[in-house]
Design an enzyme around this catalytic site. Structure first.
Site, mmCIF file in Angstrom:
data_model
loop_
_atom_site.group_PDB
_atom_site.id
_atom_site.type_symbol
_atom_site.label_atom_id
_atom_site.label_comp_id
_atom_site.label_asym_id
_atom_site.label_seq_id
_atom_site.Cartn_x
_atom_site.Cartn_y
_atom_site.Cartn_z
ATOM 1 N N ARG A 144 -4.052 7.727 1.468
ATOM 2 C CA ARG A 144 -3.523 6.365 1.309
ATOM 3 C C ARG A 144 -2.088 6.428 0.791
ATOM 4 O O ARG A 144 -1.738 5.831 -0.228
ATOM 5 C CB ARG A 144 -4.403 5.572 0.361
ATOM 6 N N CYS A 145 -1.277 7.139 1.537
ATOM 7 C CA CYS A 145 0.016 7.533 0.992
ATOM 8 C C CYS A 145 0.904 7.986 2.125
ATOM 9 O O CYS A 145 0.442 8.633 3.049
ATOM 10 C CB CYS A 145 -0.258 8.695 0.032
ATOM 11 N N GLU A 198 -1.140 1.176 1.532
ATOM 12 C CA GLU A 198 -1.170 2.229 0.523
ATOM 13 C C GLU A 198 -0.491 1.830 -0.787
ATOM 14 O O GLU A 198 -0.632 2.548 -1.783
ATOM 15 C CB GLU A 198 -0.516 3.484 1.094
#
Ligand code: CDP
Length: 784
Positions: free
Chosen positions: A368-369, A738
């Protein structure tokens, strides 16, 4: 400015309920493990109990004799087909099944295929593997020491160093530090985490020897890229490969890499001519598939006494485990970590990262990045708090003093990024007001007098999402654009096919809303389809919050192409020149005569029944969008904690999250994204770590040790938004998925450190479990 459509049309800005939820809440989703094919058999991996050991022998005889067992595949078998190793996404190679030695606990050693899953599991237990244990390296610092055992004997380079990467001006930065009135530093370890999606990874590989076609039902966030990699690695013609990603129960980056289990299932299906299903258990997922973070970071800030930041210096050791299987763009060995300059305006910075091998599972995926942006945001937001502590300046005030002013956008950062737009002050102001900052500081002072521990943590993070402009971004050589194909049917309904793949983000709703916005066709009348490489246009998939910045833009552009054609058809129907027509949501009308109009539905019908001579029939378009830049969403998060001095337990009392992702497509979905990401951030800050003991045994290999927060542990999230559109995105939208995971860990940790700062505490590493806080309190004499 985005014109808001009626709720019936449901364009941008409407909180439409998610279309996909109807099937999900009825238990009628269709996940990979729901795929049952005639003649399907099951695979099970045999895994190493040791973190580092030489493979003396593998005896498969007993396993093969178990009734129901069809095959046992070892690394030696794969080697004959040149498949014992596969390329990783980052210029390295990885063992599919071990040959020679194993390099991490749970490494794949053999693959058993049987008529049913239980027999496969039983047979896996019967595979006899003789290991000779070797010295284990779990600390990346020790991996670099002279004389450390060389883990990767297959490499020419005889040490454990993978890469050195640096950006910025080292000399100028050193000079700033030499002359600085004040410097502050923080050593922060962003622990190894795991995305832990609810659905683990798996596939059903189905090779049809009659047609020569291989269909792979795959938990894939990037179906097209995976098809290409299967073709390149396996030598199967790409037209004979179909990857289908059905519903996916969370990915968060975990479903970007290609895992050995997938390759083994494909090999087994090719060998046996039967469909082979392989589904991971929870522990296999946690212990062997792509981890995230594991960055040992040092940040130093140079500043004036008044608190004006003058420079940043960052040094990082990146633990990549046994194989460099980081999933990031080719040109960026440390991902987009160089966004670590954050929301602040200073001219000088230098950042260096060294990647190292250890006896741990491979990975370094973008959980999530956007490829290491989480580590970057955490580091700078921690460093700014440490500087505030050093200068005795309120952390909110220090941030405001240093924010990049709104007028300076587009802003060129000292590490090379061109931030598209931002208004950090407004997000901060709203968050401070919402949380009642001044009052909270007074309350904190009162509480301190009484010996009570309360902390307020701020994080004013900046994100970088939407990879990417193809001139700079590619993964394994494939350029990072993305795509959308829209077909409008004669009755004015349509289908929209995408190169991305939702794993729960609500794409079936939001892409339909973009079409609704652009064409005035109700979102309910647009079907969105993703995840079938036979039908969808080529795209790089969904991760790193790239769907809205890239495919969302492609959707708008494809719809605009359709509108252009629709205009010509409308002119034909209204017997006027196209130049005399004006567009209003859902229809073209003659300028000055609004009653002379044709709706998009009428135009769609004419596209198949009464189109102008010389024009192709039909109403469809495809767009491959190559963004001119990334988008830079941002926000301010404020966390308020109370600490129980008896137990060290941290209670999150309030959490205010102000996000800015430019123009919003679906506010309810964005809120959902924020809630989910904040809950993950909470877990990372307080509960989660894939830790290892000195023998390389995984300490976080099940949900008993790797904790997921439930509704009981999760606080109430207070969300709000500011809106600073992206100037280069056709809809002014930026990604958001994110942001909460990226921005929140620093807010939680800053709050805890703020509660303890008067005791002389400067930093506490995550996860901040109660024992850790209690130990600090004991050391500081607060508890005996
Ligand atoms: O790539 P991914 O879908 O994970 O991330 P995203 O582009 O940030 O989108 C996550 C979800 O939020 C999608 O359903 C988007 O359409 C939605 N979203 C939105 O409604 N408005 C925005 N400005 C950004 C995202």
């Amino acid at each position: 400015m985005i014109t808001k459509t009626s709720p019936e049309v449901g364009g941008m800005g409407h909180s439409l309920k998610r279309k996909e939820d109807l099937r999900f809440i009825q238990g009628r989703g269709n996940y990979v493990d729901d795929v049952h094919l005639p003649g399907m058999v099951h695979g099970q991996l045999v895994r190493s109990p040791y973190a580092h050991a030489r493979l003396k022998s593998i005896n498969t005889e007993k396993a093969k004799k178990l009734p129901g067992v069809l095959a046992v595949i070892t690394g030696e078998d794969l080697a004959k087909a040149n498949l014992a190793w596969m390329p990783t996404l980052f210029f390295d190679k990885q063992m599919v099944l071990a040959t020679g030695k194993v390099l991490f606990q749970s490494q794949e050693v053999a693959f058993v295929v049987a008529e049913d899953r239980y027999t496969a599991a039983d047979a896996a237990e019967l595979v006899e593997v003789e290991y000779e244990e070797l010295p284990v390296l779990v600390d990346p610092h020790k991996s670099l020491e002279p004389g450390a055992p060389v883990l990767r004997e297959d490499r020419e380079q005889k040490d454990n160093h993978i890469f050195h990467w640096e950006v910025g001006d080292r000399q100028a930065t050193d000079k700033v530090f030499q002359n600085a009135a004040v410097t502050a530093n923080v050593h922060a370890f962003f622990q190894r985490c795991h995305p832990a999606p609810l659905e683990t990874c798996g596939c059903v590989a189905d090779f049809n020897s009659a047609t020569g076609r291989l269909t792979v039902h795959l938990t894939s966030q990037a179906p097209h890229a995976h098809r290409t990699l299967f073709a390149i690695v396996g030598g199967i013609p790409e037209n004979n490969i179909r990857v289908i990603s059905p519903d996916i129960g969370g990915g968060f980056g975990n479903k970007v890499p290609i895992y050995p289990g997938y390759v083994c299932a494909v090999v087994a299906s090719l060998t046996l001519g039967r469909p082979v299903k392989w589904i991971e258990t929870r522990s296999e997922n946690l212990q062997s598939t792509g981890f995230a973070r594991d960055y040992h970071m040092t940040a130093e800030l140079a500043a004036s006494r008044e608190g004006k930041i003058q420079g940043l210096r960052v040094k990082t050791l990146a633990d990549h485990g046994a194989f460099n299987a980081a999933a990031q763009p080719t040109k960026f060995p440390a991902g987009l970590f160089s966004i670590c300059t954050g929301a602040y305006d200073y001219p000088t910075a230098f950042c260096e990262v060294d990647g190292v091998y250890t006896n741990k599972a491979p990975g370094g995926i973008a959980y999530r990045c956007s490829f290491r942006v989480t580590e970057a945001a955490y580091l700078i937001e921690r460093a700014v708090d440490v500087l505030a502590q050093e200068l005795k300046i309120d952390p909110a005030e220090l941030r405001r003093k240093n924010f990049i002013p709104k007028a300076k956008f587009p802003y060129k950062s000292p590490l090379g990024w061109s931030y598209d737009s931002g208004d950090y002050e407004s997000a901060m102001k709203l968050a401070l007001e919402k949380v009642g900052y001044a009052e909270l500081r007074k309350e904190q002072a009162e509480k301190r007098k009484k010996g009570e521990l309360m902390g307020i943590g701020i994080s004013s993070f900046v994100e970088i999402v939407g990879a990417g402009p193809s001139h700079t971004f590619d993964i394994a050589g494939i350029k990072m654009f993305d795509s959308c194909e829209i077909r409008i049917h004669p009755t004015g309904k349509g289908i929209c096919r995408m190169g991305t793949k939702s794993q729960g983000q609500g794409h079936e709703t939001t892409y339909a809303q973009i079409v609704a916005q652009e064409l005035g066709i109700p979102a309910a009348d647009i079907t969105v389809e993703e995840g079938d490489t036979d039908t969808a246009p080529y795209g790089l998939g969904t991760y790193a919050s790239r769907s809205t910045p890239v495919s969302g833009a492609a959707t708008a552009m494809a719809a605009r192409k359709i509108r252009e054609k629709a205009k010509k058809i409308a002119a034909h129907l209204l017997e006027c020149s196209a130049d005399d027509l004006e567009w209003e949501t859902g229809k073209f009308f003659v300028k000055g005569a609004p009653s002379k109009a044709k709706t998009i539905q009428e135009i769609a019908f004419a596209a198949y029944t009464n189109h102008p001579q010389g024009m192709e029939a039909g109403l469809e378009a495809v767009d491959y969008y190559d963004p001119p830049n990334l988008t830079f969403p941002f926000g301010t998060y404020i966390c308020v904690v109370d600490i129980d001095t008896g137990t060290g337990e941290v209670k999150v009392r309030r959490f205010v999250a102000v996000d800015d992702c430019g123009n919003v497509i679906n506010p309810m979905i964005v809120d959902g994204q924020i809630h989910g990401g904040l809950t993950e951030g909470l877990a990372i800050a307080f509960m989660q770590e894939i830790a290892y003991d000195e023998n390389g045994n995984v300490q976080g290999g099940s949900f008993q040790d790797y904790l997921l927060p439930t509704a009981v542990e999760t606080p109430h999230w207070e969300t709000d938004k500011t809106c600073t559109p992206s100037p280069h995105h056709p809809l002014g939208a930026k990604g958001v998925g994110e942001s909460p995971n990226v921005g929140s860990p620093a807010a939680f940790v800053n709050a805890v450190v703020d509660a303890l700062a008067h005791l002389g505490v400067k930093h506490v590493d995550m996860p901040i479990a109660p024992w850790k806080v209690w130990s600090i309190l004991k050391e500081k004499g607060v508890v005996s």
